[in-house]
Design a protein around this motif. Structure first.
Motif, PDB file in Angstrom:
ATOM      1  N   ARG A   1       0.827  -1.102  -0.126  1.00 29.85           N
ATOM      2  CA  ARG A   1       0.028  -0.062   0.119  1.00 29.85           C
ATOM      3  C   ARG A   1       0.810   1.164   0.057  1.00 29.85           C
ATOM      4  N   HIS A   2       2.363   1.253   0.014  1.00 29.32           N
ATOM      5  CA  HIS A   2       3.095   2.488   0.100  1.00 29.32           C
ATOM      6  C   HIS A   2       2.955   2.735  -1.364  1.00 29.32           C
ATOM      7  N   PRO A   3       3.029   4.021  -1.600  1.00 30.05           N
ATOM      8  CA  PRO A   3       3.134   4.548  -2.947  1.00 30.05           C
ATOM      9  C   PRO A   3       4.215   4.254  -3.737  1.00 30.05           C
ATOM     10  N   ASP A   4       5.308   4.063  -3.095  1.00 25.34           N
ATOM     11  CA  ASP A   4       6.558   3.808  -3.854  1.00 25.34           C
ATOM     12  C   ASP A   4       6.561   2.143  -4.269  1.00 25.34           C
ATOM     13  N   ALA A   5       5.709   1.192  -3.694  1.00 26.30           N
ATOM     14  CA  ALA A   5       5.569  -0.142  -4.403  1.00 26.30           C
ATOM     15  C   ALA A   5       5.535  -0.242  -5.782  1.00 26.30           C
ATOM     16  N   GLU A   6       6.306  -1.086  -6.448  1.00 23.77           N
ATOM     17  CA  GLU A   6       6.038  -1.336  -7.700  1.00 23.77           C
ATOM     18  C   GLU A   6       4.720  -1.877  -7.949  1.00 23.77           C
ATOM     19  N   ILE A   7       4.130  -2.857  -7.155  1.00 25.87           N
ATOM     20  CA  ILE A   7       2.782  -3.263  -7.555  1.00 25.87           C
ATOM     21  C   ILE A   7       2.005  -2.535  -6.457  1.00 25.87           C
ATOM     22  N   PHE A   8       1.222  -1.467  -6.508  1.00 24.87           N
ATOM     23  CA  PHE A   8       0.759  -0.697  -5.498  1.00 24.87           C
ATOM     24  C   PHE A   8      -0.820  -0.996  -5.414  1.00 24.87           C
ATOM     25  N   LEU A   9      -1.136  -1.550  -4.383  1.00 26.03           N
ATOM     26  CA  LEU A   9      -2.488  -2.118  -3.974  1.00 26.03           C
ATOM     27  C   LEU A   9      -3.171  -1.388  -3.076  1.00 26.03           C
ATOM     28  N   ASP A  10      -4.094  -0.385  -3.192  1.00 28.06           N
ATOM     29  CA  ASP A  10      -4.621   0.521  -2.409  1.00 28.06           C
ATOM     30  C   ASP A  10      -5.912   0.090  -1.562  1.00 28.06           C
ATOM     31  N   ASP A  11      -5.576  -0.788  -0.690  1.00 31.63           N
ATOM     32  CA  ASP A  11      -6.734  -1.399   0.048  1.00 31.63           C
ATOM     33  C   ASP A  11      -6.089  -1.371   1.698  1.00 31.63           C
ATOM     34  N   VAL A  12      -7.199  -1.272   2.726  1.00 30.71           N
ATOM     35  CA  VAL A  12      -6.623  -1.421   3.990  1.00 30.71           C
ATOM     36  C   VAL A  12      -6.166  -2.574   4.469  1.00 30.71           C
ATOM     37  N   THR A  13      -6.422  -3.833   3.749  1.00 31.43           N
ATOM     38  CA  THR A  13      -6.206  -5.250   3.798  1.00 31.43           C
ATOM     39  C   THR A  13      -5.058  -5.610   3.528  1.00 31.43           C
ATOM     40  N   VAL A  14      -4.214  -4.620   2.797  1.00 33.14           N
ATOM     41  CA  VAL A  14      -2.684  -4.804   2.189  1.00 33.14           C
ATOM     42  C   VAL A  14      -1.881  -3.853   3.126  1.00 33.14           C
ATOM     43  N   SER A  15      -0.732  -4.390   3.794  1.00 34.38           N
ATOM     44  CA  SER A  15       0.142  -3.689   4.501  1.00 34.38           C
ATOM     45  C   SER A  15       0.978  -2.695   3.273  1.00 34.38           C
ATOM     46  N   ARG A  16       1.618  -1.753   4.180  1.00 32.67           N
ATOM     47  CA  ARG A  16       2.394  -0.880   3.166  1.00 32.67           C
ATOM     48  C   ARG A  16       3.447  -1.668   2.683  1.00 32.67           C
ATOM     49  N   LYS A  17       4.003  -2.424   3.351  1.00 28.45           N
ATOM     50  CA  LYS A  17       5.148  -3.191   2.650  1.00 28.45           C
ATOM     51  C   LYS A  17       4.908  -4.740   2.838  1.00 28.45           C
ATOM     52  N   HIS A  18       3.907  -5.202   2.003  1.00 27.69           N
ATOM     53  CA  HIS A  18       3.288  -6.459   2.312  1.00 27.69           C
ATOM     54  C   HIS A  18       4.095  -7.482   1.778  1.00 27.69           C
ATOM     55  N   ALA A  19       4.813  -7.704   0.508  1.00 33.98           N
ATOM     56  CA  ALA A  19       5.462  -8.856   0.137  1.00 33.98           C
ATOM     57  C   ALA A  19       6.210  -8.568  -1.252  1.00 33.98           C
ATOM     58  N   GLU A  20       7.104  -9.236  -1.609  1.00 35.17           N
ATOM     59  CA  GLU A  20       8.044  -9.387  -2.775  1.00 35.17           C
ATOM     60  C   GLU A  20       7.918 -10.311  -3.362  1.00 35.17           C
ATOM     61  N   PHE A  21       8.128 -10.065  -4.856  1.00 38.46           N
ATOM     62  CA  PHE A  21       8.164 -11.160  -5.840  1.00 38.46           C
ATOM     63  C   PHE A  21       9.640 -11.038  -6.279  1.00 38.46           C
ATOM     64  N   LEU A  22      10.322 -12.329  -6.311  1.00 38.66           N
ATOM     65  CA  LEU A  22      11.828 -12.403  -6.175  1.00 38.66           C
ATOM     66  C   LEU A  22      11.921 -13.470  -7.498  1.00 38.66           C
ATOM     67  N   ARG A  23      12.850 -12.797  -8.543  1.00 37.57           N
ATOM     68  CA  ARG A  23      13.332 -13.411  -9.633  1.00 37.57           C
ATOM     69  C   ARG A  23      14.556 -14.315  -9.493  1.00 37.57           C
ATOM     70  N   HIS A  24      14.548 -15.573  -9.709  1.00 37.96           N
ATOM     71  CA  HIS A  24      15.757 -16.387  -9.708  1.00 37.96           C
ATOM     72  C   HIS A  24      15.965 -16.897 -11.195  1.00 37.96           C
ATOM     73  N   ARG A  25      16.690 -16.165 -12.140  1.00 40.20           N
ATOM     74  CA  ARG A  25      16.790 -16.701 -13.641  1.00 40.20           C
ATOM     75  C   ARG A  25      15.355 -16.545 -14.198  1.00 40.20           C
ATOM     76  N   THR A  26      14.750 -17.875 -14.335  1.00 41.45           N
ATOM     77  CA  THR A  26      13.352 -17.939 -14.864  1.00 41.45           C
ATOM     78  C   THR A  26      12.397 -18.398 -13.979  1.00 41.45           C
ATOM     79  N   ALA A  27      12.628 -18.707 -12.713  1.00 43.06           N
ATOM     80  CA  ALA A  27      11.938 -19.158 -11.421  1.00 43.06           C
ATOM     81  C   ALA A  27      11.366 -17.651 -10.765  1.00 43.06           C
TER      82      ALA A  27
END
Length: 137
Positions: A59-85
C-alpha cells in the motif's frame, strides 16, 4: 497472433478464464518474466509485469505493485526472480500472503498459481518460453 494448441491447453489447465487479450499478453512474455492478473478484489483484470529481480507489493506509494486497500500492508510482499523462476515472500504483513490458499512466508511460484495479498487474488503466469523446455523434458 495465433496460439498453438499446447499454449491454449496450458492456459486452460490453470482453471481461470483467460481472455484472448490475456492469452496474447501471456504468449508475448519474454524469457525471465511473468505476469500477475488480478482475478478477485479491487481492480479485477489489472495486470502486473514481473520483469526485475525484486518487485515489491504493498500500500506504500513507492511499491512497484501498488494495491490501495486497507487489507494490504504498506510493505506487504516481494516477488523475487531467480533466473526464470519466481518466488513470493511475505514481508511480515498483518494479514499474511497466501499461495494457493495456504498462508506462507515464502513459496516458489508455479504457472497458474494463485497469490492472495489482502483482498486481492492474483494469478501467476510464467513466460511460455520458460515453460516450453519443461514440457519437452
Amino acid at each position: 497472433m495465433g496460439f498453438s494448441r499446447d499454449t491454449a491447453s496450458q492456459l486452460a489447465v490453470t482453471g481461470n478464464a483467460v481472455s484472448a487479450e490475456e492469452q496474447e499478453a501471456i504468449a508475448a512474455l519474454p524469457s525471465g518474466s511473468a505476469l500477475l492478473i488480478v482475478r478477485r478484489g479491487p481492480n479485477t483484470g489489472a495486470r502486473f509485469l514481473l520483469d526485475s529481480d525484486v518487485t515489491t507489493v504493498g500500500r506504500h506509494p513507492d511499491a512497484e505493485i501498488f494495491l490501495d486497500d486497507v487489507t494490504v500492508s504498506r510493505k506487504h510482499a516481494e516477488f523475487l526472480r531467480h533466473r526464470t523462476a519466481f518466488e513470493v515472500k511475505d514481508l511480515g504483513s498483518l494479514n499474511g500472503t497466501y499461495f494457493d490458499g495456504v498462508r506462507i512466508e515464502t513459496a516458489l511460484l508455479s504457472d497458474g498459481a494463485e497469490v492472495q495479498v489482502g483482498k486481492y487474488r492474483l494469478t501467476f503466469y510464467a513466460s511460455r518460453r520458460d515453460l516450453a523446455p519443461l514440457a519437452s523434458a
